[in-house]
Design a protein around this motif. Sequence first.
Motif, PDB file in Angstrom:
ATOM      1  N   CYS A  19       0.829  -1.206   0.000  1.00 14.63           N
ATOM      2  CA  CYS A  19       0.000   0.000   0.000  1.00 14.63           C
ATOM      3  C   CYS A  19       0.861   1.253   0.000  1.00 14.63           C
ATOM      4  CB  CYS A  19      -0.936   0.007   1.206  1.00 14.63           C
ATOM      5  SG  CYS A  19      -2.254  -1.233   1.095  1.00 14.63           S
ATOM      6  N   THR A  20       1.957   1.194   0.766  1.00 14.73           N
ATOM      7  CA  THR A  20       2.872   2.330   0.805  1.00 14.73           C
ATOM      8  C   THR A  20       3.481   2.582  -0.562  1.00 14.73           C
ATOM      9  OG1 THR A  20       3.412   1.887   3.108  1.00 14.73           O
ATOM     10  CG2 THR A  20       4.973   3.231   1.868  1.00 14.73           C
ATOM     11  N   ALA A  21       3.866   1.476  -1.232  1.00 12.95           N
ATOM     12  CA  ALA A  21       4.467   1.610  -2.558  1.00 12.95           C
ATOM     13  C   ALA A  21       3.475   2.160  -3.559  1.00 12.95           C
ATOM     14  CB  ALA A  21       4.991   0.253  -3.030  1.00 12.95           C
ATOM     15  N   LEU A  22       2.230   1.658  -3.483  1.00 12.58           N
ATOM     16  CA  LEU A  22       1.218   2.107  -4.420  1.00 12.58           C
ATOM     17  C   LEU A  22       0.842   3.573  -4.205  1.00 12.58           C
ATOM     18  CD1 LEU A  22      -1.123  -1.017  -4.527  1.00 12.58           C
ATOM     19  CD2 LEU A  22       0.402  -0.218  -6.329  1.00 12.58           C
ATOM     20  N   ALA A  23       1.065   4.048  -3.001  1.00 14.19           N
ATOM     21  CA  ALA A  23       0.723   5.440  -2.707  1.00 14.19           C
ATOM     22  C   ALA A  23       1.620   6.409  -3.457  1.00 14.19           C
ATOM     23  CB  ALA A  23       0.837   5.695  -1.206  1.00 14.19           C
ATOM     24  N   GLY A  24       2.756   5.902  -3.939  1.00 17.27           N
ATOM     25  CA  GLY A  24       3.648   6.760  -4.720  1.00 17.27           C
ATOM     26  C   GLY A  24       5.029   6.809  -4.113  1.00 17.27           C
ATOM     27  N   PRO A  25       5.957   7.480  -4.772  1.00 16.00           N
ATOM     28  CA  PRO A  25       7.325   7.562  -4.292  1.00 16.00           C
ATOM     29  C   PRO A  25       7.408   8.213  -2.913  1.00 16.00           C
ATOM     30  CG  PRO A  25       7.131   8.345  -6.551  1.00 16.00           C
ATOM     31  CD  PRO A  25       5.753   8.181  -6.028  1.00 16.00           C
ATOM     32  N   SER A  26       8.359   7.759  -2.107  1.00 17.13           N
ATOM     33  CA  SER A  26       8.585   8.365  -0.803  1.00 17.13           C
ATOM     34  C   SER A  26       9.295   9.695  -0.992  1.00 17.13           C
ATOM     35  CB  SER A  26       9.446   7.438   0.056  1.00 17.13           C
ATOM     36  OG  SER A  26      10.750   7.341  -0.494  1.00 17.13           O
ATOM     37  N   ALA A  27       9.440  10.430   0.094  1.00 18.49           N
ATOM     38  CA  ALA A  27      10.113  11.730   0.018  1.00 18.49           C
ATOM     39  C   ALA A  27      11.546  11.572  -0.466  1.00 18.49           C
ATOM     40  CB  ALA A  27      10.076  12.406   1.385  1.00 18.49           C
ATOM     41  N   ALA A  28      12.230  10.518   0.052  1.00 13.89           N
ATOM     42  CA  ALA A  28      13.616  10.278  -0.366  1.00 13.89           C
ATOM     43  C   ALA A  28      13.684   9.914  -1.843  1.00 13.89           C
ATOM     44  CB  ALA A  28      14.228   9.165   0.481  1.00 13.89           C
ATOM     45  N   GLN A  29      12.743   9.090  -2.294  1.00  8.87           N
ATOM     46  CA  GLN A  29      12.724   8.689  -3.690  1.00  8.87           C
ATOM     47  C   GLN A  29      12.414   9.865  -4.607  1.00  8.87           C
ATOM     48  OE1 GLN A  29       9.814   5.568  -3.465  1.00  8.87           O
ATOM     49  NE2 GLN A  29      11.340   3.958  -3.213  1.00  8.87           N
ATOM     50  N   GLU A  30      11.570  10.768  -4.143  1.00  9.65           N
ATOM     51  CA  GLU A  30      11.178  11.916  -4.955  1.00  9.65           C
ATOM     52  C   GLU A  30      12.379  12.772  -5.345  1.00  9.65           C
ATOM     53  OE1 GLU A  30       8.746  12.901  -6.531  1.00  9.65           O
ATOM     54  OE2 GLU A  30       6.882  12.160  -5.693  1.00  9.65           O
ATOM     55  N   GLY A  31      13.366  12.843  -4.472  1.00  3.58           N
ATOM     56  CA  GLY A  31      14.514  13.693  -4.748  1.00  3.58           C
ATOM     57  C   GLY A  31      15.679  12.976  -5.388  1.00  3.58           C
ATOM     58  N   THR A  32      15.529  11.699  -5.698  1.00  7.72           N
ATOM     59  CA  THR A  32      16.621  10.902  -6.256  1.00  7.72           C
ATOM     60  C   THR A  32      16.290  10.484  -7.676  1.00  7.72           C
ATOM     61  OG1 THR A  32      17.076  10.020  -4.051  1.00  7.72           O
ATOM     62  CG2 THR A  32      18.054   8.857  -5.913  1.00  7.72           C
ATOM     63  N   PRO A  33      17.194  10.688  -8.630  1.00  8.23           N
ATOM     64  CA  PRO A  33      16.939  10.247 -10.001  1.00  8.23           C
ATOM     65  C   PRO A  33      16.619   8.756 -10.057  1.00  8.23           C
ATOM     66  CG  PRO A  33      18.835  11.702  -9.952  1.00  8.23           C
ATOM     67  CD  PRO A  33      18.473  11.423  -8.517  1.00  8.23           C
ATOM     68  N   ALA A  34      15.716   8.391 -10.943  1.00 10.37           N
ATOM     69  CA  ALA A  34      15.275   6.994 -11.045  1.00 10.37           C
ATOM     70  C   ALA A  34      16.432   6.057 -11.354  1.00 10.37           C
ATOM     71  CB  ALA A  34      14.193   6.874 -12.106  1.00 10.37           C
TER      72      ALA A  34
END
Length: 351
Positions: A19-34
């Motif tokens: 559910c956490t993953a489906l909710a979208g990228p985390s704050a840390a992931q948001e700032g890190t290139p894919a």
Amino acid sequence: MASISRSIILQAVATALLCTALAGPSAAQEGTPAKQLFGGVALPSKADPQPVGFYAKGCMSGAVALPTDGPTWQAMRLSRNRRWGNPQMITLLEQFSRDAAKLGWGSGILVGDISQPRGGPMLSGHSSHQIGLDADVWFTPKPNQPLSPQERESMPFTSMLDKSKFLTVDPKRWTPTHARVVMQAASYPQVERVFVNPAIKKKLCDTWTGDRSLLGKVRPIYGHDEHFHIRIHCPAGASGCQKQAPVTAGDGCDKSLAWWFTKEPWAAPKPDPNRKPVKPRPVMLSDLPKACAAVLSAPARREEEATFGGGAMAFTSQPASATPPSNIEAIINDPPVPTAEIPLPTPRPLQ
């Protein structure tokens, strides 16, 4: 009773993670290139094999690894950890390796990059190869003597081009066997495209006297003079996989190929003096299909035991018709033993 309670707890934890993953990228992931997120993952997700998105914009779940060694193949550049793919791609590579050896291509094939453990953008080298349905095969046959780990890392590529002439195949390097191997790759129904350098495509157009209906699958593209790139169709039932437009009818030995021999594809872009320089924006996780956040955050799959001649493996979840060639001239690319952390196909394909 205790085991039932533990099972319920583990299931709840897994559901919460999903559910956490489906909710979208985390704050840390948001700032890190894919490319850093996917390039930093060592193992695939514990899930059914599924390509997600497009060849150049996606990810994959449930990948399996091409074994580092087989009777008719060796995986190259092992330090990159890019020998992962959809099981259908791994199956095809093993089949192709045997067919190539029968054609006289050394003792088999040398396989370059396929995909990362969960696909996605790579730290270097490719814009595609993101959903486990692309693979590079060297224009160098597998030698009879197995390559050592160091040789796999340092062995240079061999270009098929004559570097002293514009877009010309070197006749000292290119042989009829090279042509047969490329066309063999194009012959499988699951293969969607085979990418080669424009000079190689032209050479095939000028010389191939076998079934020319397959030539349309062989597509000219930048680079690809040291290896060729095999792309397969989205597997049946893979609803999250975005198909590529089919190749146009014909052998491709036409004006679309002649364009590559003009100045336009190679001309440097003219800078606009009135335009402010803009730093390229990296691809972020939010730019990929939403399901890729779940793929990235899913528990890893780990091999507990394997019978490499085939058999089941247990996995545990860990956290996180010939026609004359057309005339293009008129119109003018001591291996490491598999460890318990590398999931392999189950059962081993085509054994």
